[in-house]
Design a protein around this motif. Structure first.
Motif, PDB file in Angstrom:
ATOM      1  N   THR A  26       0.830  -1.205   0.000  1.00  0.00           N
ATOM      2  CA  THR A  26       0.000   0.000   0.000  1.00  0.00           C
ATOM      3  C   THR A  26       0.869   1.261   0.000  1.00  0.00           C
ATOM      4  N   GLY A  27       1.804   1.320   0.943  1.00  0.00           N
ATOM      5  CA  GLY A  27       2.689   2.481   1.004  1.00  0.00           C
ATOM      6  C   GLY A  27       3.575   2.598  -0.219  1.00  0.00           C
ATOM      7  N   CYS A  28       4.128   1.456  -0.648  1.00  0.00           N
ATOM      8  CA  CYS A  28       5.005   1.474  -1.822  1.00  0.00           C
ATOM      9  C   CYS A  28       4.249   1.903  -3.073  1.00  0.00           C
ATOM     10  N   ALA A  29       3.055   1.386  -3.253  1.00  0.00           N
ATOM     11  CA  ALA A  29       2.283   1.715  -4.451  1.00  0.00           C
ATOM     12  C   ALA A  29       1.923   3.197  -4.481  1.00  0.00           C
ATOM     13  N   ILE A  30       1.509   3.737  -3.342  1.00  0.00           N
ATOM     14  CA  ILE A  30       1.185   5.166  -3.288  1.00  0.00           C
ATOM     15  C   ILE A  30       2.415   5.983  -3.688  1.00  0.00           C
ATOM     16  N   GLY A  31       3.535   5.696  -3.058  1.00  0.00           N
ATOM     17  CA  GLY A  31       4.761   6.439  -3.343  1.00  0.00           C
ATOM     18  C   GLY A  31       5.281   6.218  -4.741  1.00  0.00           C
ATOM     19  N   GLU A  32       5.260   4.972  -5.173  1.00  0.00           N
ATOM     20  CA  GLU A  32       5.766   4.625  -6.508  1.00  0.00           C
ATOM     21  C   GLU A  32       4.940   5.305  -7.591  1.00  0.00           C
ATOM     22  N   VAL A  33       3.632   5.193  -7.496  1.00  0.00           N
ATOM     23  CA  VAL A  33       2.769   5.791  -8.517  1.00  0.00           C
ATOM     24  C   VAL A  33       2.922   7.313  -8.513  1.00  0.00           C
ATOM     25  N   LEU A  34       2.896   7.930  -7.336  1.00  0.00           N
ATOM     26  CA  LEU A  34       3.074   9.380  -7.270  1.00  0.00           C
ATOM     27  C   LEU A  34       4.419   9.803  -7.849  1.00  0.00           C
ATOM     28  N   GLY A  35       5.472   9.097  -7.483  1.00  0.00           N
ATOM     29  CA  GLY A  35       6.800   9.425  -8.003  1.00  0.00           C
ATOM     30  C   GLY A  35       6.877   9.293  -9.513  1.00  0.00           C
ATOM     31  N   MET A  36       6.320   8.203 -10.032  1.00  0.00           N
ATOM     32  CA  MET A  36       6.333   7.999 -11.486  1.00  0.00           C
ATOM     33  C   MET A  36       5.492   9.057 -12.193  1.00  0.00           C
ATOM     34  N   VAL A  37       4.337   9.361 -11.646  1.00  0.00           N
ATOM     35  CA  VAL A  37       3.464  10.365 -12.261  1.00  0.00           C
ATOM     36  C   VAL A  37       4.131  11.746 -12.236  1.00  0.00           C
ATOM     37  N   ILE A  38       4.694  12.117 -11.101  1.00  0.00           N
ATOM     38  CA  ILE A  38       5.340  13.433 -10.992  1.00  0.00           C
ATOM     39  C   ILE A  38       6.544  13.517 -11.927  1.00  0.00           C
ATOM     40  N   GLY A  39       7.425  12.523 -11.857  1.00  0.00           N
ATOM     41  CA  GLY A  39       8.622  12.543 -12.693  1.00  0.00           C
ATOM     42  C   GLY A  39       8.301  12.535 -14.175  1.00  0.00           C
ATOM     43  N   THR A  40       7.337  11.716 -14.568  1.00  0.00           N
ATOM     44  CA  THR A  40       6.946  11.638 -15.975  1.00  0.00           C
ATOM     45  C   THR A  40       6.289  12.940 -16.420  1.00  0.00           C
ATOM     46  N   SER A  41       5.433  13.484 -15.569  1.00  0.00           N
ATOM     47  CA  SER A  41       4.754  14.745 -15.901  1.00  0.00           C
ATOM     48  C   SER A  41       5.738  15.895 -16.089  1.00  0.00           C
ATOM     49  N   LEU A  42       6.796  15.893 -15.296  1.00  0.00           N
ATOM     50  CA  LEU A  42       7.780  16.961 -15.373  1.00  0.00           C
ATOM     51  C   LEU A  42       8.831  16.719 -16.458  1.00  0.00           C
ATOM     52  N   GLY A  43       8.738  15.578 -17.128  1.00  0.00           N
ATOM     53  CA  GLY A  43       9.687  15.270 -18.191  1.00  0.00           C
ATOM     54  C   GLY A  43      11.071  14.885 -17.688  1.00  0.00           C
ATOM     55  N   TRP A  44      11.139  14.421 -16.442  1.00  0.00           N
ATOM     56  CA  TRP A  44      12.427  14.015 -15.883  1.00  0.00           C
ATOM     57  C   TRP A  44      12.926  12.763 -16.579  1.00  0.00           C
ATOM     58  N   ASP A  45      14.230  12.549 -16.504  1.00  0.00           N
ATOM     59  CA  ASP A  45      14.784  11.329 -17.093  1.00  0.00           C
ATOM     60  C   ASP A  45      14.457  10.137 -16.187  1.00  0.00           C
TER      61      ASP A  45
END
Length: 155
Positions: A26-45
């Motif tokens: 639960t904790g990992c999925a929340i963090g993982e999804v948020l991190g992936m969404v934020i990083g992808t949205s910002l165009g990070w590598d």
């Protein structure tokens, strides 16, 4: 459940290991999804996005445990030590498998938020991570380590 099993002195069932893994997932999925969404949205590598996702996974994993332990009127320092003891190896294994699946699946790390591959591979990676983390949690609980550290605060 037998309290001796919680303390690591009895036979540990798969149910208890699955519950610990679900908590971690639960904790990992929340963090993982948020991190992936934020990083992808910002165009990070990929490296930046993965690092953000891993940091957020640990943050939310620990935060969920802290929330429960703090409800038992435990001071923050003691609660944080409990969270570290309870979740560190479980989250680390989950993140290693999860991000390993993402890295090994061609195109997954370059998929965008609107791409079905992004969500499909991420869901599969989290599922695979939970399958592999469950026996790790079973092993740790059987030795009185890991998630059993939180049980005195929930009963």
């Amino acid at each position: 459940m037998d309290h001796a099993a919680h303390a690591g002195h009895g036979k540990v069932g798969w149910s208890m290991a699955a519950q610990a893994t679900l908590h971690c997932l639960t904790g990992c999925a929340i963090g993982e999804v948020l991190g992936m969404v934020i990083g992808t949205s910002l165009g990070w590598d990929n490296a930046q996005t993965t690092a953000l996702a891993v940091v957020r996974a640990f943050f939310f994993g620990y935060a969920l445990t802290l929330r429960g332990v703090l409800k038992a009127d435990v001071g923050f320092r003691a609660a944080f030590r409990v969270a570290l003891a309870a979740d560190t190896l479980s989250i680390a294994v989950m993140e290693l498998i999860d991000n390993g699946v993402l890295a090994l699946r061609p195109g997954a790390m370059d998929a965008h938020l609107t791409d079905g591959m992004f969500w499909g591979v991420l869901a599969f990676a989290l599922f695979a991570a939970s399958l592999i983390t469950t026996p790790v949690n079973k092993w740790m609980i059987g030795r009185g380590k890991g998630h059993v550290a939180v049980h005195p605060y929930y009963h």
